[in-house]
Design a protein around this motif. Structure first.
Motif, PDB file in Angstrom:
ATOM      1  N   SER A 145       9.819 -15.255  -0.474  1.00  0.00           N
ATOM      2  CA  SER A 145       9.187 -14.287  -1.347  1.00  0.00           C
ATOM      3  C   SER A 145      10.021 -13.030  -1.567  1.00  0.00           C
ATOM      4  CB  SER A 145       7.835 -13.872  -0.736  1.00  0.00           C
ATOM      5  OG  SER A 145       8.010 -13.375   0.567  1.00  0.00           O
ATOM      6  N   CYS A 146      11.297 -13.090  -1.204  1.00  0.00           N
ATOM      7  CA  CYS A 146      12.156 -11.916  -1.312  1.00  0.00           C
ATOM      8  C   CYS A 146      13.371 -12.240  -2.164  1.00  0.00           C
ATOM      9  CB  CYS A 146      12.599 -11.448   0.081  1.00  0.00           C
ATOM     10  SG  CYS A 146      11.231 -11.184   1.220  1.00  0.00           S
ATOM     11  N   ARG A 147      13.890 -11.200  -2.780  1.00  0.00           N
ATOM     12  CA  ARG A 147      14.997 -11.452  -3.690  1.00  0.00           C
ATOM     13  C   ARG A 147      16.305 -10.802  -3.248  1.00  0.00           C
ATOM     14  NH1 ARG A 147      10.840 -10.327  -7.447  1.00  0.00           N
ATOM     15  NH2 ARG A 147      11.602  -8.233  -7.787  1.00  0.00           N
ATOM     16  N   GLU A 148      16.205  -9.696  -2.512  1.00  0.00           N
ATOM     17  CA  GLU A 148      17.415  -8.950  -2.172  1.00  0.00           C
ATOM     18  C   GLU A 148      17.846  -9.220  -0.748  1.00  0.00           C
ATOM     19  OE1 GLU A 148      16.632  -4.890  -2.912  1.00  0.00           O
ATOM     20  OE2 GLU A 148      15.986  -5.210  -4.976  1.00  0.00           O
TER      21      GLU A 148
ATOM     22  N   LEU B  55      14.037  -0.465   9.080  1.00  0.00           N
ATOM     23  CA  LEU B  55      15.454  -0.707   8.849  1.00  0.00           C
ATOM     24  C   LEU B  55      15.833  -0.640   7.382  1.00  0.00           C
ATOM     25  CD1 LEU B  55      15.907  -3.677  11.349  1.00  0.00           C
ATOM     26  CD2 LEU B  55      16.150  -1.217  11.781  1.00  0.00           C
ATOM     27  N   ILE B  56      14.832  -0.647   6.512  1.00  0.00           N
ATOM     28  CA  ILE B  56      15.133  -0.551   5.078  1.00  0.00           C
ATOM     29  C   ILE B  56      14.413   0.637   4.448  1.00  0.00           C
ATOM     30  CG2 ILE B  56      15.823  -2.928   4.652  1.00  0.00           C
ATOM     31  CD1 ILE B  56      13.045  -3.630   3.858  1.00  0.00           C
ATOM     32  N   GLY B  57      14.206   1.684   5.275  1.00  0.00           N
ATOM     33  CA  GLY B  57      13.830   2.959   4.680  1.00  0.00           C
ATOM     34  C   GLY B  57      12.497   3.565   5.036  1.00  0.00           C
ATOM     35  N   GLU B  58      11.582   2.814   5.639  1.00  0.00           N
ATOM     36  CA  GLU B  58      10.271   3.386   5.957  1.00  0.00           C
ATOM     37  C   GLU B  58      10.360   4.253   7.206  1.00  0.00           C
ATOM     38  OE1 GLU B  58       7.564   4.574   4.706  1.00  0.00           O
ATOM     39  OE2 GLU B  58       6.747   2.628   4.069  1.00  0.00           O
ATOM     40  N   GLN B  59       9.572   5.323   7.250  1.00  0.00           N
ATOM     41  CA  GLN B  59       9.502   6.178   8.425  1.00  0.00           C
ATOM     42  C   GLN B  59       8.794   5.450   9.570  1.00  0.00           C
ATOM     43  OE1 GLN B  59      10.825   9.420   8.607  1.00  0.00           O
ATOM     44  NE2 GLN B  59      11.740   8.835   6.658  1.00  0.00           N
ATOM     45  N   GLN B  60       9.203   5.721  10.819  1.00  0.00           N
ATOM     46  CA  GLN B  60       8.584   5.032  11.954  1.00  0.00           C
ATOM     47  C   GLN B  60       7.086   5.281  12.031  1.00  0.00           C
ATOM     48  OE1 GLN B  60       9.743   4.002  15.666  1.00  0.00           O
ATOM     49  NE2 GLN B  60      11.944   4.037  15.375  1.00  0.00           N
ATOM     50  N   TRP B  61       6.630   6.484  11.719  1.00  0.00           N
ATOM     51  CA  TRP B  61       5.196   6.772  11.834  1.00  0.00           C
ATOM     52  C   TRP B  61       4.359   5.946  10.854  1.00  0.00           C
ATOM     53  CZ3 TRP B  61       3.050   8.396   7.360  1.00  0.00           C
ATOM     54  CH2 TRP B  61       3.862   9.072   6.432  1.00  0.00           C
ATOM     55  N   ALA B  62       4.991   5.349   9.862  1.00  0.00           N
ATOM     56  CA  ALA B  62       4.295   4.489   8.901  1.00  0.00           C
ATOM     57  C   ALA B  62       4.513   3.013   9.210  1.00  0.00           C
ATOM     58  CB  ALA B  62       4.765   4.794   7.484  1.00  0.00           C
TER      59      ALA B  62
ATOM     60  N   ARG C 271       1.350   2.364  -0.022  1.00  0.00           N
ATOM     61  CA  ARG C 271       2.270   1.503   0.717  1.00  0.00           C
ATOM     62  C   ARG C 271       1.951   0.029   0.505  1.00  0.00           C
ATOM     63  NH1 ARG C 271       5.635   4.161  -0.261  1.00  0.00           N
ATOM     64  NH2 ARG C 271       7.136   3.313   1.195  1.00  0.00           N
ATOM     65  N   LEU C 272       0.691  -0.289   0.405  1.00  0.00           N
ATOM     66  CA  LEU C 272       0.318  -1.670   0.086  1.00  0.00           C
ATOM     67  C   LEU C 272       0.926  -2.082  -1.248  1.00  0.00           C
ATOM     68  CD1 LEU C 272      -3.438  -1.901   1.173  1.00  0.00           C
ATOM     69  CD2 LEU C 272      -1.639  -3.521   1.815  1.00  0.00           C
ATOM     70  N   ASN C 273       0.801  -1.227  -2.234  1.00  0.00           N
ATOM     71  CA  ASN C 273       1.344  -1.538  -3.557  1.00  0.00           C
ATOM     72  C   ASN C 273       2.859  -1.653  -3.523  1.00  0.00           C
ATOM     73  OD1 ASN C 273      -1.224  -1.499  -4.677  1.00  0.00           O
ATOM     74  ND2 ASN C 273      -1.105   0.662  -5.273  1.00  0.00           N
ATOM     75  N   TYR C 274       3.507  -0.829  -2.704  1.00  0.00           N
ATOM     76  CA  TYR C 274       4.966  -0.824  -2.650  1.00  0.00           C
ATOM     77  C   TYR C 274       5.518  -2.032  -1.906  1.00  0.00           C
ATOM     78  CZ  TYR C 274       9.704   0.690  -1.427  1.00  0.00           C
ATOM     79  OH  TYR C 274      11.063   0.763  -1.253  1.00  0.00           O
ATOM     80  N   TRP C 275       4.971  -2.325  -0.728  1.00  0.00           N
ATOM     81  CA  TRP C 275       5.555  -3.340   0.136  1.00  0.00           C
ATOM     82  C   TRP C 275       5.124  -4.767  -0.193  1.00  0.00           C
ATOM     83  CZ3 TRP C 275       9.697  -2.741   2.973  1.00  0.00           C
ATOM     84  CH2 TRP C 275      10.044  -1.463   3.408  1.00  0.00           C
ATOM     85  N   THR C 276       3.990  -4.953  -0.804  1.00  0.00           N
ATOM     86  CA  THR C 276       3.508  -6.318  -1.036  1.00  0.00           C
ATOM     87  C   THR C 276       4.013  -6.911  -2.353  1.00  0.00           C
ATOM     88  OG1 THR C 276       1.398  -5.470  -1.906  1.00  0.00           O
ATOM     89  CG2 THR C 276       1.488  -6.048   0.424  1.00  0.00           C
TER      90      THR C 276
ATOM     91  N   LYS D  37      11.896  -6.430  -1.161  1.00  0.00           N
ATOM     92  CA  LYS D  37      12.715  -5.400  -0.519  1.00  0.00           C
ATOM     93  C   LYS D  37      13.847  -5.967   0.327  1.00  0.00           C
ATOM     94  CE  LYS D  37       9.878  -2.353  -2.188  1.00  0.00           C
ATOM     95  NZ  LYS D  37       8.973  -3.291  -2.870  1.00  0.00           N
ATOM     96  N   ALA D  38      13.691  -7.184   0.814  1.00  0.00           N
ATOM     97  CA  ALA D  38      14.706  -7.749   1.704  1.00  0.00           C
ATOM     98  C   ALA D  38      14.580  -9.258   1.751  1.00  0.00           C
ATOM     99  CB  ALA D  38      14.567  -7.174   3.111  1.00  0.00           C
ATOM    100  N   GLU D  39      15.673  -9.909   2.142  1.00  0.00           N
ATOM    101  CA  GLU D  39      15.664 -11.352   2.356  1.00  0.00           C
ATOM    102  C   GLU D  39      16.329 -11.629   3.692  1.00  0.00           C
ATOM    103  OE1 GLU D  39      18.152 -14.957   0.573  1.00  0.00           O
ATOM    104  OE2 GLU D  39      16.867 -14.016  -0.936  1.00  0.00           O
ATOM    105  N   LEU D  40      15.513 -11.963   4.677  1.00  0.00           N
ATOM    106  CA  LEU D  40      16.007 -12.174   6.037  1.00  0.00           C
ATOM    107  C   LEU D  40      15.286 -13.351   6.678  1.00  0.00           C
ATOM    108  CD1 LEU D  40      15.881  -8.477   7.304  1.00  0.00           C
ATOM    109  CD2 LEU D  40      17.964  -9.796   6.948  1.00  0.00           C
ATOM    110  N   THR D  41      15.995 -14.149   7.437  1.00  0.00           N
ATOM    111  CA  THR D  41      15.337 -15.161   8.253  1.00  0.00           C
ATOM    112  C   THR D  41      14.735 -14.473   9.476  1.00  0.00           C
ATOM    113  OG1 THR D  41      17.275 -15.617   9.610  1.00  0.00           O
ATOM    114  CG2 THR D  41      17.062 -16.862   7.538  1.00  0.00           C
ATOM    115  N   VAL D  42      13.940 -15.207  10.229  1.00  0.00           N
ATOM    116  CA  VAL D  42      13.338 -14.645  11.433  1.00  0.00           C
ATOM    117  C   VAL D  42      14.421 -14.218  12.417  1.00  0.00           C
ATOM    118  CG1 VAL D  42      11.945 -15.184  13.469  1.00  0.00           C
ATOM    119  CG2 VAL D  42      11.165 -15.894  11.204  1.00  0.00           C
TER     120      VAL D  42
END
Length: 326
Positions: free
Chosen positions: A321-324, A165-172, A93-98, A102-107
């Protein structure tokens, strides 16, 4: 550097599991580990100073009560978490998310989207996460009016939950965090009933007190179960324009590490920096935990104030740091 002066608290929480009618309850020991605040404009030095709409002993009650819909939901989330959070999983997950692509959103956009999220690991809340964010921030603002970075920390501490909200399971994503790569401490919620299928439990490389770590190596060198704390910390650390102090980043990274800041577990892995930051995590925790009540903040009234803090401390964080777009 900001400092909290603390009392010498040497009492260790004992027997936090109570057996009653074939169910156990994990009791909230936060009163024992609450730092005493001095030299601040507003002081919350005892339980009477911090008002809460809900009896404090009712917070963080984790039971095996099968007739309680929320408790069933909570336990199922922790069962999945404690089964699948392993060294290999966390590394993946570190390799995937960092990669931060995955997303481009303001606070504010993220907060609005969290309107659709109810944390399935939390026995104290059944409302959207945006409500809890503003509840926490506003109570910190009232207690520490001079520390605006602390207000913002309260607002954004759970933004990492946007992974759901973009696909990860809640337990993770949600729930209490704990180290992987070493023995699972007895203070972890549902410790004796949910880890039996975790493969690391049987791995001699990972199931000893120190596991793959060394004495007082520092939590920065410890692999934590993957969740919103670590993800948000990584997002902020990757953001060149982030001006939040180290205390804020530390709080965000470890606020869900309850076995440590609630129960004094894993101190054998902590170093001097961790112990210096611990009072801040504990102080933050009483706002994070005890603001989970029925009193709702007026979000529209305070939104502009928090936007000024975003612009001051983490300008354009969603674009950095996000593109999509989501």
């Amino acid at each position: 550097m900001f400092y909290l002066e603390t009392r010498a608290e040497n009492r260790i929480c004992q027997d936090i599991q109570k057996m009653e009618n074939s169910a156990f309850v994990i009791v909230d020991p936060s009163q024992i580990f609450r730092p005493e605040i001095t030299n601040f404009q507003t002081k919350y030095t005892n339980d009477n100073d911090f008002q809460c709409n809900k009896e404090k002993s009712l917070f963080r009650n984790f039971t095996l009560e099968v007739d309680d819909k929320i408790q069933r939901r909570v336990r199922q989330t922790y069962l999945q978490m404690h089964t699948f959070q392993t060294v290999d999983f966390v590394t993946s997950r570190l390799n995937y998310w960092t990669t931060f692509d995955k997303a481009e959103l303001t606070v504010m956009e993220t907060l609005e989207k969290l309107n659709n999220l109810v944390d399935e690991s939390d026995p104290d809340v059944d409302v959207p996460n945006i409500v809890h964010a503003f509840q926490t921030a506003e109570r910190i603002r009232a207690a520490y009016p001079q520390h605006d970075w602390f207000h913002l920390t309260g607002l954004i501490h759970d933004l990492g939950k946007m992974m759901v909200l973009i696909g990860e399971q809640q337990w993770a994503v949600v729930g209490d965090t704990f180290p992987v790569g070493c023995a699972f401490d007895e203070s972890i919620v549902y410790r004796n009933s949910t880890f039996h299928n975790n493969p690391d439990l049987q791995n001699p490389k990972y199931n000893t007190k120190y596991g793959i770590y060394s004495k007082h190596c520092g939590l920065n060198n410890v692999l934590m179960s993957w969740g919103h704390d670590e993800y948000m910390y990584r997002v902020l650390s990757n953001h060149d324009a982030c001006r939040l102090p180290s205390e804020a980043l530390y709080i965000i990274r470890y606020h869900s590490f309850y076995p440590w800041h609630f129960s004094n577990a894993y101190n054998h892995l902590s170093n001097n920096w961790d112990m210096e930051m611990l009072p801040w995590v504990r102080e933050f925790n009483k706002f994070d935990l005890y603001t989970k009540s029925d009193e709702l903040p007026d979000v529209d009234r305070v939104r502009s104030y928090y936007q000024t803090l975003i612009d001051k401390y983490i300008p354009e964080i969603g674009r950095a740091s996000c593109r999509e777009r989501v």
